[in-house]
Design an enzyme around this catalytic site. Structure first.
Site, mmCIF file in Angstrom:
data_model
loop_
_atom_site.group_PDB
_atom_site.id
_atom_site.type_symbol
_atom_site.label_atom_id
_atom_site.label_comp_id
_atom_site.label_asym_id
_atom_site.label_seq_id
_atom_site.Cartn_x
_atom_site.Cartn_y
_atom_site.Cartn_z
ATOM 1 N N ASP A 1 0.890 -1.159 0.000
ATOM 2 C CA ASP A 1 0.000 0.000 0.000
ATOM 3 C C ASP A 1 0.930 1.211 0.000
ATOM 4 O OD1 ASP A 1 -1.528 2.244 0.812
ATOM 5 O OD2 ASP A 1 -3.020 0.928 1.740
ATOM 6 N N TYR B 1 -7.580 15.648 -7.419
ATOM 7 C CA TYR B 1 -6.821 14.772 -8.330
ATOM 8 C C TYR B 1 -5.831 15.579 -9.165
ATOM 9 C CZ TYR B 1 -5.961 11.322 -12.045
ATOM 10 O OH TYR B 1 -5.375 10.446 -12.950
ATOM 11 N N LYS C 1 -1.510 15.529 -9.269
ATOM 12 C CA LYS C 1 -0.685 15.175 -10.436
ATOM 13 C C LYS C 1 0.244 16.343 -10.813
ATOM 14 C CE LYS C 1 -2.506 11.018 -11.087
ATOM 15 N NZ LYS C 1 -1.761 9.782 -10.798
ATOM 16 N N THR D 1 -10.647 1.795 -17.627
ATOM 17 C CA THR D 1 -10.308 1.061 -16.393
ATOM 18 C C THR D 1 -11.378 1.430 -15.374
ATOM 19 O OG1 THR D 1 -9.028 2.896 -15.525
ATOM 20 C CG2 THR D 1 -7.815 1.268 -16.837
HETATM 21 N N1 LIG Z 1 -7.587 5.487 -16.521
HETATM 22 C C1 LIG Z 1 -7.300 6.674 -16.997
HETATM 23 O O1 LIG Z 1 -7.988 7.172 -17.908
HETATM 24 C C2 LIG Z 1 -6.119 7.460 -16.471
HETATM 25 C C3 LIG Z 1 -5.840 8.688 -17.067
HETATM 26 C C4 LIG Z 1 -4.739 9.413 -16.628
HETATM 27 C C5 LIG Z 1 -3.952 8.909 -15.607
HETATM 28 N N2 LIG Z 1 -4.261 7.719 -15.027
HETATM 29 C C6 LIG Z 1 -3.372 7.244 -13.945
HETATM 30 O O2 LIG Z 1 -2.923 5.939 -14.226
HETATM 31 C C7 LIG Z 1 -2.729 5.189 -13.008
HETATM 32 C C8 LIG Z 1 -3.484 3.868 -13.087
HETATM 33 O O3 LIG Z 1 -4.850 4.181 -13.279
HETATM 34 P P1 LIG Z 1 -5.964 3.073 -13.614
HETATM 35 O O4 LIG Z 1 -6.912 3.739 -14.533
HETATM 36 O O5 LIG Z 1 -5.335 1.787 -13.985
HETATM 37 O O6 LIG Z 1 -6.651 2.958 -12.175
HETATM 38 P P2 LIG Z 1 -7.556 1.804 -11.532
HETATM 39 O O7 LIG Z 1 -8.066 0.890 -12.564
HETATM 40 O O8 LIG Z 1 -8.494 2.513 -10.635
HETATM 41 O O9 LIG Z 1 -6.474 0.995 -10.647
HETATM 42 C C9 LIG Z 1 -5.836 1.660 -9.596
HETATM 43 C C10 LIG Z 1 -4.776 0.745 -9.020
HETATM 44 O O10 LIG Z 1 -4.125 1.490 -7.966
HETATM 45 C C11 LIG Z 1 -4.190 0.707 -6.784
HETATM 46 N N3 LIG Z 1 -4.194 1.551 -5.604
HETATM 47 C C12 LIG Z 1 -5.057 2.521 -5.235
HETATM 48 N N4 LIG Z 1 -4.693 3.066 -4.065
HETATM 49 C C13 LIG Z 1 -3.568 2.413 -3.681
HETATM 50 C C14 LIG Z 1 -2.701 2.509 -2.571
HETATM 51 N N5 LIG Z 1 -2.923 3.362 -1.551
HETATM 52 N N6 LIG Z 1 -1.628 1.686 -2.516
HETATM 53 C C15 LIG Z 1 -1.381 0.806 -3.498
HETATM 54 N N7 LIG Z 1 -2.178 0.637 -4.561
HETATM 55 C C16 LIG Z 1 -3.250 1.459 -4.650
HETATM 56 C C17 LIG Z 1 -5.447 -0.138 -6.909
HETATM 57 O O11 LIG Z 1 -5.361 -1.238 -6.028
HETATM 58 P P3 LIG Z 1 -6.688 -1.927 -5.375
HETATM 59 O O12 LIG Z 1 -7.206 -2.891 -6.406
HETATM 60 O O13 LIG Z 1 -6.162 -2.578 -4.154
HETATM 61 O O14 LIG Z 1 -7.666 -0.823 -5.086
HETATM 62 C C18 LIG Z 1 -5.348 -0.511 -8.388
HETATM 63 O O15 LIG Z 1 -4.450 -1.581 -8.557
HETATM 64 C C19 LIG Z 1 -3.209 6.117 -11.883
HETATM 65 O O16 LIG Z 1 -2.098 6.755 -11.290
HETATM 66 C C20 LIG Z 1 -4.076 7.151 -12.594
HETATM 67 O O17 LIG Z 1 -4.123 8.383 -11.929
HETATM 68 C C21 LIG Z 1 -5.324 6.985 -15.429
#
Ligand SMILES: NC(=O)c1ccc[n+]([C@@H]2O[C@H](COP(=O)([O-])OP(=O)(O)OC[C@H]3O[C@@H](n4cnc5c(N)ncnc54)[C@H](OP(=O)(O)O)[C@@H]3O)[C@@H](O)[C@H]2O)c1
Length: 248
Positions: free
Chosen positions: A60, A171, A175, A206
């Protein structure tokens, strides 16, 4: 023990962009360490990697004890860390009960801002600082910070930009701060073999991005993947989306 194999740690790698990034890196013959928040999740994720080289660590990013355990595990098993992908992140602006309308910076609660910064900013800094001695032992180190185009101050202040109306304050500001970490750490390490960059994955389908997002997760992992495998001639201290430079 010192392993000759490349070793990558990806936080939040049990689902979404992190899982796909880990899979792509493992397909390249890299041993991937999947950062997860539960044993059950770690076992299931590693099992799905089948013959690919993967293990998991409970991590975490908001818990410094987990950072220390992850450091001890990697030091003991591998002796170094080539790639750190700071992927785990949260988007909590929608959960804020005091923030009844979207994009209300003036009513965003400090609690939501603090929780967001704990995961998206402070957790990344603390984990990276802990891992840095292991990254310095690798022949070439790569640190990838999962930012977002929503962390671009230049685009947020431009009324003509596509993100101008997307003012999710907690958020977005987390960033922005993360991008500052990228610039500052890259500067400190500019004369070393370690590269530090920020990645915008795109708007990806996601749990965070939602079903209406434009990109599939396989494409969404590409920016992290390519920054994790940058050649020695590659950039450091930059902000990228699929090879394109984004404005800070
Ligand atoms: N999706 C988009 O469109 C998008 C766009 C721009 C940037 N991003 C960035 O890309 C990254 C991945 O995003 P995603 O879309 O794949 O998100 P997601 O599907 O919501 O997955 C988030 C991941 O982060 C983990 N997590 C959350 N809080 C945590 C903590 N305190 N310690 C460790 N793990 C933690 C979650 O684990 P659990 O399963 O245990 O909750 C999960 O594995 C993020 O940094 C996000 O800000 C995403």
């Amino acid at each position: 023990m010192t392993s000759a194999k490349k070793i990558a740690l990806i936080t939040g790698a049990n689902r979404g962009i992190g899982l796909e990034t880990a899979r792509e890196l493992a397909k390249k013959g890299i041993h991937v360490i999947i950062g997860v928040r539960s044993k059950d999740s770690g076992e299931k994720t590693v099992a799905a990697f089948k013959s690919l080289s993967a293990s998991y660590v409970i991590l975490d990013v908001t818990k410094t004890a987990d950072h220390k355990n992850a450091f001890d595990y990697i030091e003991k098993e591998f002796g170094h860390l080539d790639i750190l992908v700071n992927n785990a992140g949260v988007y909590l602006d929608n959960l804020d009960a005091s923030n009844s309308k979207p994009n209300q910076t003036s009513t965003t609660s400090l609690e939501v801002i603090r929780r967001t910064f704990d995961a998206n900013f402070f957790g990344v800094i603390a984990l990276t600082q802990t891992m840095l001695p292991l990254i310095k032992k690798a022949p070439t180190g790569r640190i990838v910070n999962l930012s977002s185009i929503l962390g671009s101050q230049t685009l947020h202040s431009d009324p003509n930009s596509m993100i101008y109306e997307s003012k999710a304050f907690a958020y977005n500001s987390s960033k922005v701060a993360l991008n500052a970490f990228t610039i500052h750490l890259a500067h400190e390490l500019k004369d070393t073999n370690i590269k530090v960059n920020s990645a915008h994955p795109g708007w990806v389908k996601t749990d965070m991005g939602g079903a209406g997002a434009m990109m599939e997760v396989t494409d969404g992992a590409q920016t992290s993947f390519s920054l994790a495998l940058l050649p020695d001639s590659g950039p450091t201290g930059g902000f990228f989306h699929r090879g394109q430079i984004l404005p800070w």
